[in-house]
Design a protein around this motif. Structure first.
Motif, PDB file in Angstrom:
ATOM      1  N   UNK A 187       0.803  -1.224   0.000  1.00 29.55           N
ATOM      2  CA  UNK A 187       0.000   0.000   0.000  1.00 29.55           C
ATOM      3  C   UNK A 187       0.836   1.274   0.000  1.00 29.55           C
ATOM      4  N   UNK A 188       1.980   1.242   0.662  1.00 31.59           N
ATOM      5  CA  UNK A 188       2.800   2.453   0.704  1.00 31.59           C
ATOM      6  C   UNK A 188       3.831   2.481  -0.415  1.00 31.59           C
ATOM      7  N   UNK A 189       4.376   1.329  -0.751  1.00 33.28           N
ATOM      8  CA  UNK A 189       5.402   1.279  -1.796  1.00 33.28           C
ATOM      9  C   UNK A 189       4.806   1.052  -3.174  1.00 33.28           C
ATOM     10  N   UNK A 190       3.812   0.174  -3.272  1.00 38.02           N
ATOM     11  CA  UNK A 190       3.269  -0.219  -4.577  1.00 38.02           C
ATOM     12  C   UNK A 190       1.928   0.441  -4.883  1.00 38.02           C
ATOM     13  N   UNK A 191       1.437   1.294  -3.996  1.00 40.49           N
ATOM     14  CA  UNK A 191       0.259   2.126  -4.249  1.00 40.49           C
ATOM     15  C   UNK A 191      -1.043   1.348  -4.414  1.00 40.49           C
ATOM     16  N   UNK A 192      -1.168   0.197  -3.744  1.00 40.93           N
ATOM     17  CA  UNK A 192      -2.479  -0.440  -3.675  1.00 40.93           C
ATOM     18  C   UNK A 192      -3.409   0.444  -2.843  1.00 40.93           C
ATOM     19  N   UNK A 193      -4.694   0.173  -2.931  1.00 40.32           N
ATOM     20  CA  UNK A 193      -5.690   1.020  -2.270  1.00 40.32           C
ATOM     21  C   UNK A 193      -6.213   0.301  -1.028  1.00 40.32           C
ATOM     22  N   UNK A 194      -5.885   0.802   0.166  1.00 40.58           N
ATOM     23  CA  UNK A 194      -6.327   0.129   1.395  1.00 40.58           C
ATOM     24  C   UNK A 194      -7.761   0.482   1.752  1.00 40.58           C
ATOM     25  N   UNK A 195      -8.367  -0.356   2.565  1.00 38.63           N
ATOM     26  CA  UNK A 195      -9.644   0.018   3.163  1.00 38.63           C
ATOM     27  C   UNK A 195      -9.382   1.079   4.228  1.00 38.63           C
ATOM     28  N   UNK A 196     -10.441   1.711   4.695  1.00 33.76           N
ATOM     29  CA  UNK A 196     -10.297   2.733   5.737  1.00 33.76           C
ATOM     30  C   UNK A 196      -9.661   2.125   6.982  1.00 33.76           C
ATOM     31  N   UNK A 197     -10.102   0.922   7.345  1.00 30.40           N
ATOM     32  CA  UNK A 197      -9.564   0.277   8.534  1.00 30.40           C
ATOM     33  C   UNK A 197      -8.101  -0.089   8.358  1.00 30.40           C
ATOM     34  N   UNK A 198      -7.746  -0.618   7.200  1.00 27.88           N
ATOM     35  CA  UNK A 198      -6.342  -0.947   6.934  1.00 27.88           C
ATOM     36  C   UNK A 198      -5.454   0.290   7.038  1.00 27.88           C
ATOM     37  N   UNK A 199      -5.927   1.382   6.454  1.00 30.94           N
ATOM     38  CA  UNK A 199      -5.147   2.609   6.475  1.00 30.94           C
ATOM     39  C   UNK A 199      -4.952   3.120   7.885  1.00 30.94           C
ATOM     40  N   UNK A 200      -5.988   3.049   8.692  1.00 33.11           N
ATOM     41  CA  UNK A 200      -5.896   3.530  10.067  1.00 33.11           C
ATOM     42  C   UNK A 200      -4.920   2.688  10.885  1.00 33.11           C
TER      43      UNK A 200
END
Length: 279
Positions: A48-61
């Protein structure tokens, strides 16, 4: 968050399969929820941070990549004793799901993208590999060697007949990937009896270019390192690809018959393969 439940597969007898050690690195199966959580954190950083996948809100938090499959899988970890800056020292991970375990839970992860019917007909144990990634500072030959030594030991211990999983090419425009995809179709298509097929609603034809028009060297160069590694081990691909907008990838199904994984393949893999990440 990605809460984990340790299943019976994490019993003490697995200590006979791994660890594999070299220098400051150890590869072994996760032994606690904390270690699996550390692997989920590594996966978040890479995907998500290196390869720019799109996280869910919970994953991001939570800065954690997780799903319900984490609860039933074995988690192979690369642990560096010197990386005190990372949780549990986890610098690499692979997620493993055996058919005997999948049959008692929710099946296989890659069934979301591919019809696995032919593989499910294989006599004996099969296993799915996925969610593989390595910290950027450890993407090198020693790490890859240790991971595959541990996977080989796991395969031998459980008498695995076939290993498989989703492998990704970057981008969600199949037309831009027609050279490597067509190369895979013409040169590495799995035998029909073990060939998964992309689910109909998401099916992308691999056969975009005629065989005689393919520049072999250019096509090989365009393949991600991990796919090359599977092919060096005698791997095949299934029928069709699937676009995954969340991960910004185009996925193919990878299949490896373990009787093709000879010492010769492993020596070649260790000598020439480089690390990439994959789901």
């Amino acid at each position: 968050m990605g809460r984990v439940i340790l299943m019976d597969t994490l019993s003490s007898d697995l200590e006979t399969i791994v660890p594999v050690q070299a220098g400051n690195l150890t590869v072994r199966l996760a032994e606690s929820p904390e270690e699996i959580s550390a692997a989920q954190s590594l996966r978040y950083r890479v995907f998500y941070e290196e390869m720019d996948a799109i996280p869910t809100v919970e994953m991001k938090a939570l800065r954690s990549d997780f799903d319900s499959f984490d609860q039933v899988c074995d988690h192979l970890l690369v642990i560096c004793k010197d990386r005190t800056d990372l949780r549990c020292g986890v610098v690499g991970t692979y997620r493993i799901l055996r058919s005997s375990v999948a049959a008692q839970s929710q099946g296989f992860y890659s069934a979301n993208e591919f019809d696995l019917g032919p593989l499910l007909g294989v006599q004996g144990e099969i296993m799915e590999l996925g969610r593989s990634c390595v910290d950027s500072d450890h993407r090198n030959r020693p790490t890859m060697q240790l991971l595959w030594q541990a996977i080989a030991a796991y395969v031998h211990h459980y008498q695995i007949e076939v290993l498989f999983g989703c492998a990704s090419l970057p981008g969600i425009a199949p037309a831009a990937l027609k050279l490597p995809l067509s190369y895979l179709y013409h040169h590495h298509l799995a035998p029909k009896e073990i060939r998964p097929k992309a689910v109909e609603a998401r099916y992308v034809d691999l056969n975009a270019l005629p065989k005689d028009s393919i520049d072999f060297c250019a096509a090989w160069k365009a393949l991600p390192p991990l796919i090359k590694g599977y092919l060096r081990l005698g791997g095949f691909v299934g029928d069709g690809a699937v676009v995954d907008p969340q991960f910004n990838t185009t996925d193919v199904s990878i299949i490896v018959k373990t009787n093709l994984i000879t010492e010769k393949y492993f020596r070649h893999y260790e000598r020439s393969a480089h690390w990439s990440s994959d789901r």
